[in-house]
Design an enzyme around this catalytic site. Structure first.
Site, PDB file in Angstrom:
ATOM      1  N   GLU A  29       0.847  -1.200   0.000  1.00 50.02           N
ATOM      2  CA  GLU A  29       0.000   0.000   0.000  1.00 50.02           C
ATOM      3  C   GLU A  29       0.878   1.244   0.000  1.00 50.02           C
ATOM      4  O   GLU A  29       1.868   1.318   0.746  1.00 50.02           O
ATOM      5  CB  GLU A  29      -0.876  -0.021   1.251  1.00 50.02           C
ATOM      6  CG  GLU A  29      -2.254   0.511   1.035  1.00 50.02           C
ATOM      7  CD  GLU A  29      -3.094  -0.366   0.105  1.00 50.02           C
ATOM      8  OE1 GLU A  29      -3.135  -0.072  -1.107  1.00 50.02           O
ATOM      9  OE2 GLU A  29      -3.677  -1.331   0.597  1.00 50.02           O
ATOM     10  N   HIS A  30       0.493   2.204  -0.824  1.00 54.38           N
ATOM     11  CA  HIS A  30       1.272   3.439  -1.002  1.00 54.38           C
ATOM     12  C   HIS A  30       2.694   3.136  -1.493  1.00 54.38           C
ATOM     13  O   HIS A  30       3.632   3.879  -1.207  1.00 54.38           O
ATOM     14  CB  HIS A  30       1.282   4.291   0.277  1.00 54.38           C
ATOM     15  CG  HIS A  30      -0.079   4.863   0.576  1.00 54.38           C
ATOM     16  ND1 HIS A  30      -0.555   5.984  -0.046  1.00 54.38           N
ATOM     17  CD2 HIS A  30      -1.069   4.430   1.388  1.00 54.38           C
ATOM     18  CE1 HIS A  30      -1.794   6.243   0.393  1.00 54.38           C
ATOM     19  NE2 HIS A  30      -2.128   5.306   1.261  1.00 54.38           N
ATOM     20  N   THR A  31       2.825   2.033  -2.194  1.00 53.47           N
ATOM     21  CA  THR A  31       4.110   1.700  -2.811  1.00 53.47           C
ATOM     22  C   THR A  31       4.099   2.003  -4.304  1.00 53.47           C
ATOM     23  O   THR A  31       5.156   2.151  -4.907  1.00 53.47           O
ATOM     24  CB  THR A  31       4.442   0.205  -2.624  1.00 53.47           C
ATOM     25  OG1 THR A  31       3.287  -0.553  -2.994  1.00 53.47           O
ATOM     26  CG2 THR A  31       4.808  -0.116  -1.187  1.00 53.47           C
ATOM     27  N   ASP A  32       2.900   2.093  -4.909  1.00 53.66           N
ATOM     28  CA  ASP A  32       2.879   2.158  -6.385  1.00 53.66           C
ATOM     29  C   ASP A  32       3.471   3.462  -6.921  1.00 53.66           C
ATOM     30  O   ASP A  32       4.163   3.447  -7.939  1.00 53.66           O
ATOM     31  CB  ASP A  32       1.488   1.851  -6.975  1.00 53.66           C
ATOM     32  CG  ASP A  32       0.382   2.813  -6.598  1.00 53.66           C
ATOM     33  OD1 ASP A  32       0.600   3.680  -5.716  1.00 53.66           O
ATOM     34  OD2 ASP A  32      -0.714   2.698  -7.193  1.00 53.66           O
ATOM     35  N   GLY A 118     -16.748   4.827  -2.923  1.00 57.63           N
ATOM     36  CA  GLY A 118     -16.076   5.507  -1.813  1.00 57.63           C
ATOM     37  C   GLY A 118     -15.700   4.538  -0.697  1.00 57.63           C
ATOM     38  O   GLY A 118     -15.425   4.948   0.429  1.00 57.63           O
ATOM     39  N   SER A 122     -11.914   0.888  -5.293  1.00 57.90           N
ATOM     40  CA  SER A 122     -11.549   1.317  -6.654  1.00 57.90           C
ATOM     41  C   SER A 122     -12.709   1.368  -7.629  1.00 57.90           C
ATOM     42  O   SER A 122     -12.587   0.961  -8.792  1.00 57.90           O
ATOM     43  CB  SER A 122     -10.450   0.418  -7.233  1.00 57.90           C
ATOM     44  OG  SER A 122      -9.271   0.642  -6.530  1.00 57.90           O
ATOM     45  N   ASP A 168      -4.611   0.491  -9.064  1.00 55.26           N
ATOM     46  CA  ASP A 168      -6.041   0.182  -9.146  1.00 55.26           C
ATOM     47  C   ASP A 168      -6.447  -0.139 -10.578  1.00 55.26           C
ATOM     48  O   ASP A 168      -7.199  -1.082 -10.835  1.00 55.26           O
ATOM     49  CB  ASP A 168      -6.871   1.368  -8.635  1.00 55.26           C
ATOM     50  CG  ASP A 168      -6.511   1.744  -7.213  1.00 55.26           C
ATOM     51  OD1 ASP A 168      -5.849   0.940  -6.532  1.00 55.26           O
ATOM     52  OD2 ASP A 168      -6.890   2.849  -6.788  1.00 55.26           O
ATOM     53  N   TYR A 220      -3.921  12.710  -0.174  1.00 54.43           N
ATOM     54  CA  TYR A 220      -3.166  11.704  -0.933  1.00 54.43           C
ATOM     55  C   TYR A 220      -2.016  12.378  -1.682  1.00 54.43           C
ATOM     56  O   TYR A 220      -0.874  11.891  -1.666  1.00 54.43           O
ATOM     57  CB  TYR A 220      -4.129  11.008  -1.908  1.00 54.43           C
ATOM     58  CG  TYR A 220      -3.499   9.941  -2.759  1.00 54.43           C
ATOM     59  CD1 TYR A 220      -3.447   8.617  -2.331  1.00 54.43           C
ATOM     60  CD2 TYR A 220      -2.972  10.246  -4.016  1.00 54.43           C
ATOM     61  CE1 TYR A 220      -2.879   7.627  -3.122  1.00 54.43           C
ATOM     62  CE2 TYR A 220      -2.411   9.269  -4.817  1.00 54.43           C
ATOM     63  CZ  TYR A 220      -2.359   7.960  -4.366  1.00 54.43           C
ATOM     64  OH  TYR A 220      -1.800   6.996  -5.159  1.00 54.43           O
TER      65      TYR A 220
HETATM   66  C1  GLA Z   1      -5.226   4.560  -4.098  1.00 54.19           C
HETATM   67  C2  GLA Z   1      -4.499   4.879  -5.389  1.00 54.19           C
HETATM   68  C3  GLA Z   1      -3.466   3.799  -5.725  1.00 54.19           C
HETATM   69  C4  GLA Z   1      -2.574   3.510  -4.537  1.00 54.19           C
HETATM   70  C5  GLA Z   1      -3.392   3.309  -3.272  1.00 54.19           C
HETATM   71  C6  GLA Z   1      -2.524   3.164  -2.057  1.00 54.19           C
HETATM   72  O1  GLA Z   1      -6.011   3.416  -4.246  1.00 54.19           O
HETATM   73  O2  GLA Z   1      -5.409   5.006  -6.461  1.00 54.19           O
HETATM   74  O3  GLA Z   1      -2.725   4.187  -6.864  1.00 54.19           O
HETATM   75  O4  GLA Z   1      -1.618   4.518  -4.368  1.00 54.19           O
HETATM   76  O5  GLA Z   1      -4.298   4.369  -3.059  1.00 54.19           O
HETATM   77  O6  GLA Z   1      -1.783   2.009  -2.124  1.00 54.19           O
END
Ligand code: GLA
Length: 378
Positions: A29-32, A118, A122, A168, A220
């Site tokens: 998570e939050h790695t992309d 929400g 996704s 996503d 974000y």
């Molecule tokens: C959202 C973003 C993704 C990703 C996640 C966190 O879903 O759309 O690209 O950064 O947050 O992992």
């Protein structure tokens, strides 16, 4: 039935029906947006598009979840900022395709979804991906699944105002049934890893906390900017390039507010590796502790959990889950819990009771089944 709705709204027959799923991310998570690794599965729940081409260049959109109005846009005048609300994403997809040189015109599209919106699952990526899939077939475009995902991501970045990474959209486009998608977000290398929990008497529960968060509100973007700033200060192309054994020296060189972000990203990439090792070893139960450690990192270092997601994780673990964590960007949304099949009902009851006691809304609960990415269904 979906075709019938199209005929009621637009008159005449559609050319086909497409579906693009939502996703839950198992770990990563939050790695992309740090060029790292992610491991999502696509859900059975999806956004469906019933569509046909138009020859006059108009894009007409109707959503069963919308306000009952038919939106009408001219495809030769689609500009970010001019279009507000959900129609900006389909419009963005069409404009990004045009900018990429694809010869596409208008369409009538009836959209419907059984994905909670929400909820961190996704739904907006699914919307972009289903429109890209429909356009690919309607206009016979050379648009493989990963290319469609990049189109939908760009639409979200430019027309949706969210600087999201690619996870996503890649999940919604490229996942396959019965598998988790291991994705290297730097070069988009993919590996489908068998993820058949039922064969191991396990289940993955999705617990929707009902806390909604708008990714376009700036939080974000600020986190992403923090990570990029840290990489720059460390002289790295991206935080993905920081190895775990270099972490403590790196933390000494960073301002106090950036250190925890970096620690999360580095340890999270390592957790993706541990999760993949467990799945490759035929031990999906081994994912449990990895999920729970991921949640602690998102709560304490990245600080994107909230009281509801923390409580859902704690209550799930207390009721016998093997591991649990928030999934998606955070600030609400959904929690996933890996549970032995015979404890699924107990975990659902435990989390529901804990929410009731805390005065929170009743969570929505369903079992995630690893499903196929965007495709034509009729
Ligand atoms: C959202 C973003 C993704 C990703 C996640 C966190 O879903 O759309 O690209 O950064 O947050 O992992």
């Amino acid at each position: 039935m979906v075709r019938g709705e199209f005929e009621r709204v637009f008159g005449g027959s559609p050319e086909g029906v497409w579906a693009a799923p939502g996703r839950v991310n198992l770990i990563g998570e939050h790695t992309d947006y740090n060029d790292g690794f992610v491991l999502p599965i696509a859900l059975r729940q999806s956004v469906r598009a019933v569509a046909r081409r138009r020859s006059d260049g108009l894009l007409r959109l109707f959503s069963a979840q919308g306000d009952g109005r038919l939106a009408e846009l001219a495809t030769d005048r689609l500009a970010p900022g001019d279009i507000v609300g959900w129609t900006s994403l389909p419009a963005g997809v069409v404009q990004v395709l045009r900018e990429a040189g694809h010869e596409v015109g208008g369409a009538d599209i009836h959209l419907d979804s059984d994905l909670p919106m929400g909820a961190g699952l996704s739904s907006s990526a699914a919307l972009g991906c289903v429109v890209a899939a429909a356009y690919r077939d309607l206009y016979r475009l050379d648009l493989p699944p990963a290319a469609a995902a990049l189109v939908a991501q760009r639409a979200e970045n430019v027309f949706g105002g969210v600087p999201c990474g690619v996870m996503d959209q890649m999940a919604s486009s490229c996942c396959t049934a019965g598998a988790a998608l291991l994705l290297d977000t730097r070069d988009l290398t993919q590996r489908q890893i068998p993820f058949e929990l039922a064969a191991h008497d396990l289940r993955l529960l999705v617990l929707d906390t009902r806390v909604k968060h708008d990714l376009a509100d700036g939080t974000y973007a600020a986190l992403r900017a923090g990570c990029e700033r840290a990489a720059e200060l460390l002289g790295l192309p991206a935080l993905r390039d920081l190895a775990p054994d270099g972490l403590s020296a790196a933390l000494d060189r960073l301002p106090a507010d950036l250190g925890p972000l970096v620690r999360h990203v580095v340890t999270e990439n390592a957790r993706v590796g541990r999760a993949v090792a467990a799945l490759d070893a035929g031990d999906p139960a081994g994912l449990g502790p990895v999920l729970t450690a991921g949640h602690a990192s998102l709560r304490d270092d990245f600080r994107v959990s909230c009281p509801e997601t923390d409580l859902a994780v704690e209550a799930a673990l207390a009721a016998g889950a093997l591991g649990a964590r928030m999934t998606g960007a955070g600030f609400g949304g959904s929690v996933i819990a890996l549970v032995p099949a015979d404890r699924a009902a107990g975990v659902t009851e435990g989390v529901t009771a804990a929410f009731r006691e805390a005065g929170y809304a009743v969570p929505g609960v369903f079992t995630a089944v690893a499903s196929a990415g965007a495709h034509r269904i009729d």
